[in-house]
Motif scaffolding. Structure first.
Motif, mmCIF file in Angstrom:
data_model
loop_
_atom_site.group_PDB
_atom_site.id
_atom_site.type_symbol
_atom_site.label_atom_id
_atom_site.label_comp_id
_atom_site.label_asym_id
_atom_site.label_seq_id
_atom_site.Cartn_x
_atom_site.Cartn_y
_atom_site.Cartn_z
ATOM 1 N N GLY A 36 0.798 -1.220 0.000
ATOM 2 C CA GLY A 36 0.000 0.000 0.000
ATOM 3 C C GLY A 36 0.826 1.263 0.000
ATOM 4 O O GLY A 36 0.373 2.307 0.452
ATOM 5 N N GLY A 37 2.052 1.189 -0.489
ATOM 6 C CA GLY A 37 2.926 2.358 -0.518
ATOM 7 C C GLY A 37 3.641 2.621 0.794
ATOM 8 O O GLY A 37 4.374 3.601 0.913
ATOM 9 N N ASN A 38 3.429 1.772 1.802
ATOM 10 C CA ASN A 38 4.109 1.940 3.090
ATOM 11 C C ASN A 38 5.557 1.490 2.996
ATOM 12 O O ASN A 38 5.877 0.550 2.281
ATOM 13 N N GLY A 39 6.418 2.162 3.745
ATOM 14 C CA GLY A 39 7.824 1.776 3.799
ATOM 15 C C GLY A 39 8.007 0.515 4.610
ATOM 16 O O GLY A 39 7.048 -0.036 5.157
ATOM 17 N N SER A 40 9.214 0.041 4.697
ATOM 18 C CA SER A 40 9.538 -1.200 5.421
ATOM 19 C C SER A 40 8.640 -2.333 4.954
ATOM 20 O O SER A 40 7.930 -2.961 5.728
ATOM 21 N N CYS A 41 8.671 -2.605 3.664
ATOM 22 C CA CYS A 41 7.810 -3.603 3.029
ATOM 23 C C CYS A 41 8.610 -4.869 2.724
ATOM 24 O O CYS A 41 9.706 -4.806 2.163
ATOM 25 N N TYR A 42 8.048 -6.016 3.108
ATOM 26 C CA TYR A 42 8.672 -7.315 2.859
ATOM 27 C C TYR A 42 7.707 -8.202 2.088
ATOM 28 O O TYR A 42 6.493 -8.077 2.228
ATOM 29 N N THR A 43 8.251 -9.126 1.287
ATOM 30 C CA THR A 43 7.411 -10.064 0.552
ATOM 31 C C THR A 43 7.192 -11.359 1.317
ATOM 32 O O THR A 43 6.323 -12.136 0.964
ATOM 33 N N GLY A 44 7.984 -11.601 2.362
ATOM 34 C CA GLY A 44 7.847 -12.807 3.169
ATOM 35 C C GLY A 44 7.821 -12.476 4.644
ATOM 36 O O GLY A 44 8.506 -11.546 5.099
ATOM 37 N N ILE A 45 7.038 -13.227 5.392
ATOM 38 C CA ILE A 45 6.905 -12.973 6.829
ATOM 39 C C ILE A 45 8.203 -13.304 7.560
ATOM 40 O O ILE A 45 8.655 -12.546 8.417
ATOM 41 N N GLN A 46 8.831 -14.440 7.218
ATOM 42 C CA GLN A 46 10.073 -14.824 7.907
ATOM 43 C C GLN A 46 11.162 -13.794 7.667
ATOM 44 O O GLN A 46 11.936 -13.481 8.576
ATOM 45 N N ASN A 47 11.240 -13.239 6.455
ATOM 46 C CA ASN A 47 12.231 -12.190 6.181
ATOM 47 C C ASN A 47 12.019 -10.994 7.098
ATOM 48 O O ASN A 47 12.981 -10.407 7.604
ATOM 49 N N ALA A 48 10.769 -10.622 7.316
ATOM 50 C CA ALA A 48 10.464 -9.500 8.211
ATOM 51 C C ALA A 48 10.844 -9.842 9.646
ATOM 52 O O ALA A 48 11.427 -9.023 10.356
ATOM 53 N N ILE A 49 10.536 -11.056 10.080
ATOM 54 C CA ILE A 49 10.894 -11.485 11.438
ATOM 55 C C ILE A 49 12.409 -11.447 11.616
ATOM 56 O O ILE A 49 12.915 -10.953 12.623
ATOM 57 N N ASP A 50 13.136 -11.951 10.631
ATOM 58 C CA ASP A 50 14.597 -11.993 10.730
ATOM 59 C C ASP A 50 15.225 -10.601 10.756
ATOM 60 O O ASP A 50 16.329 -10.423 11.265
ATOM 61 N N SER A 51 14.539 -9.603 10.221
ATOM 62 C CA SER A 51 15.093 -8.247 10.190
ATOM 63 C C SER A 51 14.834 -7.482 11.484
ATOM 64 O O SER A 51 15.405 -6.420 11.699
ATOM 65 N N ALA A 52 13.973 -8.006 12.338
ATOM 66 C CA ALA A 52 13.585 -7.305 13.560
ATOM 67 C C ALA A 52 14.767 -7.170 14.520
ATOM 68 O O ALA A 52 15.501 -8.118 14.740
#
Length: 119
Positions: A36-52
């Motif tokens: 939706g145009g928001n920053g900090s966008c990931y295509t996979g949930i695990q990738n987002a978890i790993d970046s936390a």
């Protein structure tokens, strides 16, 4: 009197006299990578978890993610699923394969996330 707002600037009410407020980094997950145009966008949930690296609120677009998630961090994490493509309305669910929580401390909250049935 204390005042607070969400990331969109909407006023959030606060009640009571004691408690904790945790500032969370909000990230977005959308399999198409649009978010939706928001920053900090990931295509996979695990990738987002790993970046936390601190307390994270992850807004997950609705749909099915063929992922087996592993959370092993020592901080707080909220998986908030079922968001529409603009991340303004949470009216559905997000489906994942599995969720494994390892780690000595921290919290994991799950909202509108469903574990996929397996045969």
């Amino acid at each position: 009197s204390p005042e607070a707002s969400d990331p969109s600037g909407n006023e959030v009410s606060l009640d009571g006299t004691n408690g904790n407020i945790t500032a969370a980094t909000i990230v977005y997950v959308d399999s198409a990578g649009q978010c939706g145009g928001n920053g900090s966008c990931y295509t996979g949930i695990q990738n987002a978890i790993d970046s936390a690296t601190s307390y994270f609120l992850m807004r997950l677009s609705s749909g099915t993610y063929d992922e087996d998630l592993v959370v092993d961090q020592t901080y707080g994490l909220t998986l908030s699923g079922g968001w529409d493509s603009t991340f303004t309305t949470q009216s559905s669910t997000t489906v994942i394969n599995s969720l494994t929580i390892n780690g000595p401390s921290g919290t994991v909250e799950v909202d509108n996330v469903v574990l996929q049935e397996t045969d």
